[in-house]
Scaffold this active site. Structure first.
Site, short mmCIF file in Angstrom:
data_model
loop_
_atom_site.label_atom_id
_atom_site.label_comp_id
_atom_site.label_asym_id
_atom_site.label_seq_id
_atom_site.Cartn_x
_atom_site.Cartn_y
_atom_site.Cartn_z
N GLU A 59 -41.82 -16.94 -57.58
CA GLU A 59 -40.70 -16.08 -57.96
C GLU A 59 -39.37 -16.68 -57.50
O GLU A 59 -38.36 -16.61 -58.23
CB GLU A 59 -40.86 -14.69 -57.33
CG GLU A 59 -42.14 -13.97 -57.75
CD GLU A 59 -43.30 -14.20 -56.80
OE1 GLU A 59 -44.04 -13.23 -56.55
OE2 GLU A 59 -43.48 -15.35 -56.32
N TRP A 180 -75.66 -45.35 -58.35
CA TRP A 180 -74.99 -44.15 -58.86
C TRP A 180 -75.88 -43.58 -59.95
O TRP A 180 -76.28 -44.31 -60.87
CB TRP A 180 -73.60 -44.45 -59.41
CG TRP A 180 -72.67 -45.00 -58.39
CD1 TRP A 180 -72.31 -46.29 -58.21
CD2 TRP A 180 -71.97 -44.24 -57.39
NE1 TRP A 180 -71.41 -46.40 -57.18
CE2 TRP A 180 -71.19 -45.15 -56.67
CE3 TRP A 180 -71.92 -42.89 -57.07
CZ2 TRP A 180 -70.38 -44.72 -55.60
CZ3 TRP A 180 -71.11 -42.49 -56.04
CH2 TRP A 180 -70.36 -43.40 -55.31
#
Length: 372
Positions: A59, A180
């Site tokens: 704000e 991996w």
């Protein structure tokens, strides 16, 4: 009917505020991601999003932007994705700043669950004569800040458990090899989820086996989340890569070796002594750990751990969401994602809901919530 009172226009402005909030996904922890839009005569005149903790809220950013453009906020409508704060923390109350600016109307997506606010911001505005309403696109606003809401409403973080597995559910070979299973695109995508978290959690088995640093590397981020290591007996090697940079919290049980504790503190680790799990001697109470993390302002917790800790978290009903990267390959015998159980019947299976599937490079990402 004016644009400001038109429901379709209100939704459009709130969607823009939500976009602004999503744009600071990695930046605001432990504060919520909030976006703000200021409108005059049906035209957006200023926008803002929450900055890093201790800096301006959405704000204030938007009010400053309006004034920088020569637009006086008096009489404007403000759209904000979370109720303006009404207390003084690191920054002054946003509700007071909006009242002082003389805005005419405020539309909030959601109330703030923080008991120091919890409707107080809207009351402050209403008492000053500002027209207020709340609840527009509330679910979308909550999704952006699942951890923030969880911390205040449940007293624990929102727990996201991430794993990479083959199509037959293997996360590592029998000897522990796991690098991996998935491709580079999936690994980079995983770093996006690390970056948005308030903290990253792993276990001593993963640290000893893989020696990860558990940092965000494949996406740009202004902050590195703290790392948490579950290590009941303080077996963590002071030379481990995870201790070489950044904040590390080591969760351990009472009675751990004092010399090991001193060695880890000398490497910069913060030690968290926790009660033992009453159902599993030698392990820490994971619920107590979650309460401690919430007290440390951890809302969104990203877990990258081994099968034993994954299973313990699931068995304790502490996992809210699964983030599973599946590679189109079969690995046969090996280690599974979370070998909990055995179950007495199929009806006891952990059920998932809101399942999402997306192709990530050569792999697939499953994202699902635990049904409760």
């Amino acid at each position: 009917m004016t644009h400001d009172a038109d429901a379709g226009f209100d939704q459009s402005c709130m969607r823009r505020a939500l976009q602004l909030a999503a744009g600071v996904l990695y930046r605001t922890s432990p504060n919520p991601r909030v976006g703000c839009v200021i409108v005059r005569d049906g035209i957006i005149v200023a926008e803002g999003a929450t900055e890093a903790a201790g800096r301006r809220h959405a704000e204030i950013v938007a009010l400053d932007a309006a004034r920088a453009r020569g637009v006086e906020p008096r009489g404007c409508t403000v759209y904000v994705t979370l109720e303006p704060c009404a207390h003084t923390g690191r920054t002054p109350p946003c509700a007071d700043a909006l009242v002082a600016a003389g805005i005419a109307r405020l539309v909030a997506a959601s109330l703030d669950p923080n008991p120091r606010v919890a409707g107080g911001g809207l009351r402050r505005l209403a008492e000053a004569g500002v027209a207020t309403c709340c609840g527009l696109l509330e679910n979308a606003a909550r999704e952006l800040n699942l951890g923030f809401f969880s911390r205040f409403e449940r007293g624990r973080p929102w727990v996201r458990l991430k794993a990479a597995a083959s199509l037959d559910g293997i996360t590592a070979l029998a000897d522990g090899s796991s690098q991996w299973i998935t491709g580079t695109a999936a690994r980079a995508d995983g770093h996006h989820w690390r970056a948005r978290a308030c903290a990253l959690l792993t276990g001593i088995g993963t640290v000893r086996g893989d020696d990860p640093d558990l940092t965000v590397r494949h996406v740009a981020t202004p902050r590195q989340p703290p790392r948490v290591v579950v290590d009941s007996r303080l077996d963590l090697d002071p030379r481990a890569r995870i201790l070489q940079r950044g904040v590390v919290w080591v969760a351990h049980a009472a009675g751990a070796d004092a010399r090991r504790a001193d060695a880890l503190r000398a490497r910069g680790a913060d030690l968290l002594e926790l009660p033992a799990d009453p159902t599993a001697p030698g392990r820490i109470d994971l619920r107590a750990l979650m309460a401690e993390l919430a007290a440390r302002d951890i809302g969104e917790l990203h877990v990258e751990a081994g099968a034993r800790l994954n299973a313990a978290l699931l068995a304790a009903d502490l996992v809210d969401e699964l983030l599973l990267y599946v590679a189109p390959k079969l690995l046969g015998q090996g280690r599974g994602i979370a070998p909990f159980g055995p179950l007495g019947s199929i009806d006891q299976a952990l059920r998932l809901q809101r399942v999402e599937l997306e192709r990530i490079g050569e792999d697939y990402r499953w994202r699902a919530r635990l049904a409760r």
